[in-house]
Design an enzyme around this catalytic site. Structure first.
Site, PDB file in Angstrom:
ATOM      1  N   SER A  87       5.435  -0.606  -8.731  1.00 43.66           N
ATOM      2  CA  SER A  87       6.594  -1.173  -8.018  1.00 43.66           C
ATOM      3  C   SER A  87       7.525  -0.147  -7.394  1.00 43.66           C
ATOM      4  O   SER A  87       8.434  -0.526  -6.647  1.00 43.66           O
ATOM      5  CB  SER A  87       7.398  -2.068  -8.946  1.00 43.66           C
ATOM      6  OG  SER A  87       6.753  -3.295  -9.078  1.00 43.66           O
ATOM      7  N   LYS A 134       8.061  -0.434  -3.751  1.00 38.22           N
ATOM      8  CA  LYS A 134       8.855  -1.513  -3.131  1.00 38.22           C
ATOM      9  C   LYS A 134       9.972  -0.983  -2.210  1.00 38.22           C
ATOM     10  O   LYS A 134      10.170  -1.520  -1.124  1.00 38.22           O
ATOM     11  CB  LYS A 134       9.397  -2.475  -4.192  1.00 38.22           C
ATOM     12  CG  LYS A 134       8.277  -3.345  -4.788  1.00 38.22           C
ATOM     13  CD  LYS A 134       8.790  -4.309  -5.837  1.00 38.22           C
ATOM     14  CE  LYS A 134       7.709  -5.305  -6.234  1.00 38.22           C
ATOM     15  NZ  LYS A 134       7.362  -5.304  -7.630  1.00 38.22           N
ATOM     16  N   TYR A 182      -0.826  -5.208  -0.508  1.00 40.83           N
ATOM     17  CA  TYR A 182       0.139  -5.018  -1.599  1.00 40.83           C
ATOM     18  C   TYR A 182      -0.528  -4.319  -2.799  1.00 40.83           C
ATOM     19  O   TYR A 182       0.037  -3.379  -3.370  1.00 40.83           O
ATOM     20  CB  TYR A 182       0.736  -6.374  -2.001  1.00 40.83           C
ATOM     21  CG  TYR A 182       1.591  -6.309  -3.234  1.00 40.83           C
ATOM     22  CD1 TYR A 182       2.862  -5.733  -3.210  1.00 40.83           C
ATOM     23  CD2 TYR A 182       1.121  -6.807  -4.454  1.00 40.83           C
ATOM     24  CE1 TYR A 182       3.640  -5.656  -4.362  1.00 40.83           C
ATOM     25  CE2 TYR A 182       1.893  -6.737  -5.603  1.00 40.83           C
ATOM     26  CZ  TYR A 182       3.155  -6.157  -5.556  1.00 40.83           C
ATOM     27  OH  TYR A 182       3.907  -6.070  -6.703  1.00 40.83           O
ATOM     28  N   TYR A 190      14.742  -4.695 -12.267  1.00 48.77           N
ATOM     29  CA  TYR A 190      14.508  -6.117 -12.549  1.00 48.77           C
ATOM     30  C   TYR A 190      15.620  -6.704 -13.401  1.00 48.77           C
ATOM     31  O   TYR A 190      16.787  -6.450 -13.157  1.00 48.77           O
ATOM     32  CB  TYR A 190      13.148  -6.333 -13.243  1.00 48.77           C
ATOM     33  CG  TYR A 190      12.021  -5.553 -12.632  1.00 48.77           C
ATOM     34  CD1 TYR A 190      11.636  -5.786 -11.326  1.00 48.77           C
ATOM     35  CD2 TYR A 190      11.349  -4.581 -13.356  1.00 48.77           C
ATOM     36  CE1 TYR A 190      10.594  -5.064 -10.765  1.00 48.77           C
ATOM     37  CE2 TYR A 190      10.317  -3.861 -12.801  1.00 48.77           C
ATOM     38  CZ  TYR A 190       9.944  -4.111 -11.512  1.00 48.77           C
ATOM     39  OH  TYR A 190       8.925  -3.415 -10.962  1.00 48.77           O
ATOM     40  N   VAL A 235       5.245  -0.382 -13.294  1.00 50.15           N
ATOM     41  CA  VAL A 235       4.497  -0.541 -14.542  1.00 50.15           C
ATOM     42  C   VAL A 235       3.479   0.590 -14.792  1.00 50.15           C
ATOM     43  O   VAL A 235       2.818   0.614 -15.824  1.00 50.15           O
ATOM     44  CB  VAL A 235       3.798  -1.924 -14.658  1.00 50.15           C
ATOM     45  CG1 VAL A 235       4.824  -3.036 -14.800  1.00 50.15           C
ATOM     46  CG2 VAL A 235       2.861  -2.187 -13.478  1.00 50.15           C
TER      47      VAL A 235
HETATM   48  N1  GLN Z   1       1.271  -4.062  -9.073  1.00 54.07           N
HETATM   49  C1  GLN Z   1       2.196  -4.575 -10.039  1.00 54.07           C
HETATM   50  C2  GLN Z   1       2.266  -6.095  -9.971  1.00 54.07           C
HETATM   51  O1  GLN Z   1       2.329  -6.617  -8.914  1.00 54.07           O
HETATM   52  C3  GLN Z   1       3.556  -3.981  -9.858  1.00 54.07           C
HETATM   53  C4  GLN Z   1       4.572  -4.521 -10.833  1.00 54.07           C
HETATM   54  C5  GLN Z   1       5.539  -3.493 -11.356  1.00 54.07           C
HETATM   55  O2  GLN Z   1       5.340  -2.291 -11.256  1.00 54.07           O
HETATM   56  N2  GLN Z   1       6.565  -3.978 -11.995  1.00 54.07           N
HETATM   57  O3  GLN Z   1       2.249  -6.767 -10.953  1.00 54.07           O
END
Ligand code: GLN
Length: 305
Positions: free
Chosen positions: A61, A64, A189, A241, A259
């Site tokens: 993420s 993003k 994505y 988040y 993550v």
């Molecule tokens: N590729 C992961 C997902 O879409 C990214 C989520 C994250 O890093 N929080 O679930």
């Protein structure tokens, strides 16, 4: 600075045992939970590192903010703002329990999956292959690392198992928010999330955001100042988040987690920082990563609040 960072890694190592590596993307489960690293890139471009600072992990993420930036550069803030709002949801990054009768842009933000996936549609390119290639190019440019590449195993693993993200895309389509072919959009994505970076790369990227789109070393403007303001503001309110408020209170600067275990932190006008440790808390944020940034913020007085 190196002494401070070494000390932080030493003191925070115990927190690597207090979280769990992500398993919902099977290939992420092979990560070594004992890894821990931190990096600071200063105003004048000096790089300070401790621990596993050059180890590679998937950006997840932390891509993003770059998706948001490219959407802003390609389509402009009005279109971006119309498609995806800026309010914190207080919900997990992959939540789909929107209780409202009709989902609108106002319910989502660029730092959760739904918002980031929607924003991929505003990146220019005649195909999703081209859109991804442009995103990879932007990542390489901001990181000052032309070698940044895709981790194919992680990408294929998420592509195979990403049912929740598929559901989110179909929800966006069901509410008429996007029109593009679901699988191509998801593929872009998933690939974007699977770009390999190091702590050093993330600190370098953060440093450009900290200097409002200017490369502090060369002085080159890489993107407009107003877009840095847009991205940094959403990082401050939504980047961690449903842990964004607590992070603002305890650490106190715009940041983005992933993550894969990475967190990048933007200290406006001062520096870019990044932490890495794959063991995560229940919100998907790196446990030791947050602790390291908390200590760094305390010892260098980095909170902007
Ligand atoms: N590729 C992961 C997902 O879409 C990214 C989520 C994250 O890093 N929080 O679930």
């Amino acid at each position: 600075m190196n002494t401070i960072l070494d000390q932080i890694v030493k003191e925070c190592r115990e927190y690597t045992a207090k979280g769990h590596v992500a398993t919902y993307i099977p290939q992420l489960a092979v990560a070594d939970p004992n890894k821990i690293g931190i990096c600071v890139v200063s105003h004048s471009g000096e790089t300070y590192c401790a621990g596993d600072c050059f180890d590679k992990f998937t950006v997840q993420s932390v891509i993003k903010p770059l998706i948001l930036l490219l959407a802003l550069m390609d389509s402009g803030p009005e279109k971006v703002r119309a498609l995806v709002g800026v309010e914190a949801t207080g919900k997990p990054f992959d939540a789909f329990n929107y209780s409202d009768l009709a989902l609108t842009g106002a319910h989502i933000n660029p730092m959760i999956n739904t918002g980031a996936i929607a924003l991929c549609t505003l990146i220019h390119g005649e195909s999703y292959d081209v859109k991804f290639a442009r995103l990879l190019e932007l990542t390489r440019k901001l990181a000052g690392n032309q070698e940044a590449e895709l981790d194919r195993a992680v990408y294929l693993s998420e592509k195979k198992t990403g049912s929740k993200n598929r559901a989110l895309v179909y929800m966006l389509k069901a509410y008429g928010m996007i029109d593009d072919p679901a699988e191509e959009l998801l593929d872009c994505y998933f690939r974007a999330c699977s770009i390999l970076v190091s702590c050093r790369d993330l600190a370098q990227i953060a440093n450009v955001f900290a200097h409002h789109g200017r490369d502090p070393l060369s002085g080159d403007r890489l993107f407009p100042k107003e877009f840095a303001r847009y991205v940094n503001a959403t990082l401050a309110t939504c980047g961690m988040y449903d842990g964004s408020g607590e992070f603002a209170l305890n650490v106190g600067f715009p940041a983005k987690s992933g993550v894969g275990g990475g967190i990048m932190g933007v200290i406006p006008n001062k520096m870019g920082v990044a932490a890495f440790s794959p063991a995560l808390d229940k919100r998907g944020n790196s446990v030791a990563g947050i602790r390291m940034l908390e200590r760094l913020s305390q010892s260098l007085e980095l909170s902007i609040f």
